[in-house]
Design a protein around this motif. Structure first.
Motif, PDB file in Angstrom:
ATOM      1  N   LYS A  17       0.770  -1.266  -0.081  1.00 46.14           N
ATOM      2  CA  LYS A  17       0.044  -0.235  -0.121  1.00 46.14           C
ATOM      3  C   LYS A  17       1.014   1.274   0.016  1.00 46.14           C
TER       4      LYS A  17
ATOM      5  N   TYR B 263      -8.548   3.935  -4.149  1.00 43.56           N
ATOM      6  CA  TYR B 263      -7.636   2.816  -3.967  1.00 43.56           C
ATOM      7  C   TYR B 263      -6.460   3.212  -3.568  1.00 43.56           C
TER       8      TYR B 263
ATOM      9  N   CYS C 117      -7.487  -1.700   1.269  1.00 41.55           N
ATOM     10  CA  CYS C 117      -8.298  -2.505   0.232  1.00 41.55           C
ATOM     11  C   CYS C 117      -7.549  -3.696  -0.061  1.00 41.55           C
TER      12      CYS C 117
END
Length: 188
Positions: free
Chosen positions: A66, A181, A188
């Protein structure tokens, strides 16, 4: 802007059966990893790194992915990020059109945001990219000042004109999804 006490951090850590010492060690290891990544423009500060860990349920590998995505999105969508400064005229105009405000109290460790047309006479000027930029700006502040467990958005669409929805073409929707996102939904 965000009032979060250390007791909130402790409660979140307890909910994942984590302790401060273990998290501090994870943060140091992640920051060393960021230092070793030549494609990353910077190493996140301690609070931001902790927020990435919390949002990824303390998974080191997910957190690394991420963080990488967070910076990749910024480089791929430079048309969104180049014009993000809140002092720019289009961002000032946006704030005159719409309210986008966080609630000061957390709700079940989540931050509630309220969004509503502020000036119906100016609603025709509403630009989806500026909404996206505003969300990213608030998110950036939260990364450094808040404890991020999640968000809840309450949106009042009463005075949103049809012309706004017509601006939501596939390119804009793709950019929104990429930013959401990559930036807003680290988990996510």
């Amino acid at each position: 802007m965000f009032k979060v006490g250390e007791c909130t951090v402790e409660k979140i850590l307890q909910s994942f059966d984590k302790n401060k010492e273990g998290i501090d060690e994870d943060i140091v290891n992640l920051q060393k990893w960021m230092d070793d990544q030549p494609h990353l423009p910077e190493t996140l500060d301690k609070r931001s790194t902790m927020n990435f860990l919390i949002l990824n349920k303390f998974s080191i590998e997910k957190t690394k992915q991420k963080i990488d995505t967070y910076y990749t999105v910024r480089t791929k969508l430079d048309d969104v990020y180049q014009h993000i400064n809140p002092k720019l005229p289009h961002m000032t105009e946006f704030r005159n059109i719409i309210y986008f405000v966080p609630h000061p109290q957390l709700l079940d460790f989540r931050r509630v945001f309220f969004c509503k047309i502020r000036n119906a006479d100016l609603a025709e000027k509403l630009d989806p990219c500026n909404m996206l930029r505003c969300m990213v700006n608030v998110h950036e502040m939260r990364m450094r000042e808040d404890v991020m467990y999640g968000e809840i958005f309450v949106v009042d669409c009463y005075n949103v004109p049809l012309s706004y929805y017509l601006k939501l073409n596939p390119t804009i929707i793709f950019k929104c999804m990429a930013v959401i996102y990559g930036v807003l939904l680290h988990a996510c």
